[in-house]
Structures are given as C-alpha cells and as structure tokens.
Design an enzyme around this catalytic site. Structure first.
Site, PDB file in Angstrom:
ATOM      1  N   ALA A 159       1.461   4.534   1.275  1.00 41.71           N
ATOM      2  CA  ALA A 159       2.215   5.193   2.340  1.00 41.71           C
ATOM      3  C   ALA A 159       3.021   4.207   3.165  1.00 41.71           C
ATOM      4  O   ALA A 159       4.065   4.547   3.700  1.00 41.71           O
ATOM      5  CB  ALA A 159       1.307   6.000   3.243  1.00 41.71           C
ATOM      6  N   CYS A 160       2.539   2.966   3.274  1.00 45.25           N
ATOM      7  CA  CYS A 160       3.325   1.947   3.983  1.00 45.25           C
ATOM      8  C   CYS A 160       4.680   1.775   3.307  1.00 45.25           C
ATOM      9  O   CYS A 160       5.700   1.586   3.971  1.00 45.25           O
ATOM     10  CB  CYS A 160       2.590   0.607   3.971  1.00 45.25           C
ATOM     11  SG  CYS A 160       1.005   0.607   4.824  1.00 45.25           S
ATOM     12  N   SER A 161       4.679   1.831   1.977  1.00 42.14           N
ATOM     13  CA  SER A 161       5.904   1.618   1.214  1.00 42.14           C
ATOM     14  C   SER A 161       6.722   2.882   1.031  1.00 42.14           C
ATOM     15  O   SER A 161       7.955   2.836   0.996  1.00 42.14           O
ATOM     16  CB  SER A 161       5.555   1.053  -0.174  1.00 42.14           C
ATOM     17  OG  SER A 161       4.895  -0.188  -0.059  1.00 42.14           O
ATOM     18  N   SER A 214       0.855  -1.187   0.000  1.00 43.30           N
ATOM     19  CA  SER A 214       0.000   0.000   0.000  1.00 43.30           C
ATOM     20  C   SER A 214       0.891   1.237   0.000  1.00 43.30           C
ATOM     21  O   SER A 214       2.009   1.208   0.530  1.00 43.30           O
ATOM     22  CB  SER A 214      -0.952  -0.006   1.194  1.00 43.30           C
ATOM     23  OG  SER A 214      -0.257  -0.009   2.417  1.00 43.30           O
TER      24      SER A 214
END
Length: 201
Positions: A77-79, A75
C-alpha cells in the site's frame, strides 16, 4: 496494471499477502505515547542515496515541510496508494520540503524512489533510517518481526514548521502490510489518518 504494481506483485506474491500469518495479528499494540505537536525534530542523521550521504532533518527543515513515515520500502500500500497519493496531490506544492522515511538502508530507499518517481517530478526525497534511531526518537517504532524481521516504523505524517512538529498524523500499530489491486482488504489495510487527502489541506 502499472509497472510499479507489477513489480510489487513479483516482490509480494498474492499467496503471501493473503496467508494467515499476514492476515492475523503479528504486531504489538502500544499506548499512543508518540510524537506530539510542538516536539522538535530529532537531531539525528538519516541517509539518502548512499550510506555516506547524511541528511539531518532538524537542520534541513527550517521552514515548512512534511515527513512521511512508512513501515517498509516497496510494501504494497505504501507503493500503490500511500506515497502516490502525496505525489499526485495538487496540494503537495504548498507542503514545503517533503521526505519519506523508512527503516531501510539508503540503497533500498533510492531504488524505491526511482520506481515510484523515476524523474523526481514530485520533488519528494526518500531517506533511510537504517538503525531506526530517528524513528525511535519520535517513539514511532513498533514490533513487526513476524513480517519484516525487525521493528519498523508506524505509518505517519508529520507537518513541520521551523524545525518543530505542527501536526502529527499517526496510524495505529497494525499498519504493516496493506492490500493492493484485487486483494482482500483487512482491518490493518486502512489509511485512516495519514493519507494525503487528510494531511494536505
């Protein structure tokens, strides 16, 4: 643009991320009855690398440690910011063993870890919770079928010591899809609680 961000844009086209369905309110809102200080880590198996490689964090985390929960592997922002924030933090080395957990299968988590940290310099391990039992035992799942097709994990960070939660940093429910470079940021995009700079002290 970095390789990982270029990959994300191929997986999550801009038109998808800015569509009304994503920018609306597809998530439920629940009262914060989730994990608290002093709670034991659930004695349940997660998977690492392959479905047969079981990891039980209740057994694994005997000293200091950190469990970072995210809604989905890959996803945006996770990355782009959430997990890289931990990887690049000078304070990471004092956090003990660090694990990223998501309601994904072992293969997806392995692939995501390889994209974010190809040489595993950070030492962070990526674990899958494919049946969501670990996340549900912490009371940290939320309804997200409109985006992911099933329930997912809230975004959180748990500081663990001797098998128990020392500190819990849990984001609000609406933290499923986040903005990346040059994309508009909506109220669901903020990392108000679980960002590395707020957890690693």
């Amino acid at each position: 643009m970095s390789h990982s961000r270029a990959l994300l844009l191929r997986i999550f086209p801009r038109s998808t991320l800015t569509s009304p369905a994503v920018r609306g309110s597809p998530f439920s809102t629940t009262s914060p009855a989730f994990v608290n200080r002093g709670d034991p880590i659930p004695h349940l198996d997660l998977v690492e690398g392959s479905p047969g490689n079981k990891v039980n964090l209740a057994k694994e985390l005997k000293g200091k440690g950190l469990i970072i929960g995210v809604p989905a592997a890959f996803s945006p922002a996770c990355s782009a910011s959430h997990i890289p924030g931990y990887m690049n933090s000078p304070a990471l080395k004092s956090a003990g063993q660090v694990f990223v957990v998501s309601i994904n299968d072992a293969f997806v988590m392995k692939a995501w870890g390889a994209v974010l940290d190809p040489s595993n310099k950070s030492g962070i391990r990526f674990l899958g919770d494919p049946d969501a039992k670990f996340t549900e035992a912490l009371d940290l799942s939320f309804e997200s079928a409109a985006i992911f097709g099933n329930n997912r994990s809230k975004r959180y960070a748990l500081v663990v010591e001797d098998g128990k939660v020392k500190e819990a940093y849990v984001e609000p429910d609406k933290t499923g899809v986040d903005g990346i470079e040059n994309l508009p940021v909506s109220p669901i995009d903020d990392l108000r609680v679980s960002a590395a700079e707020k957890v690693l002290k």
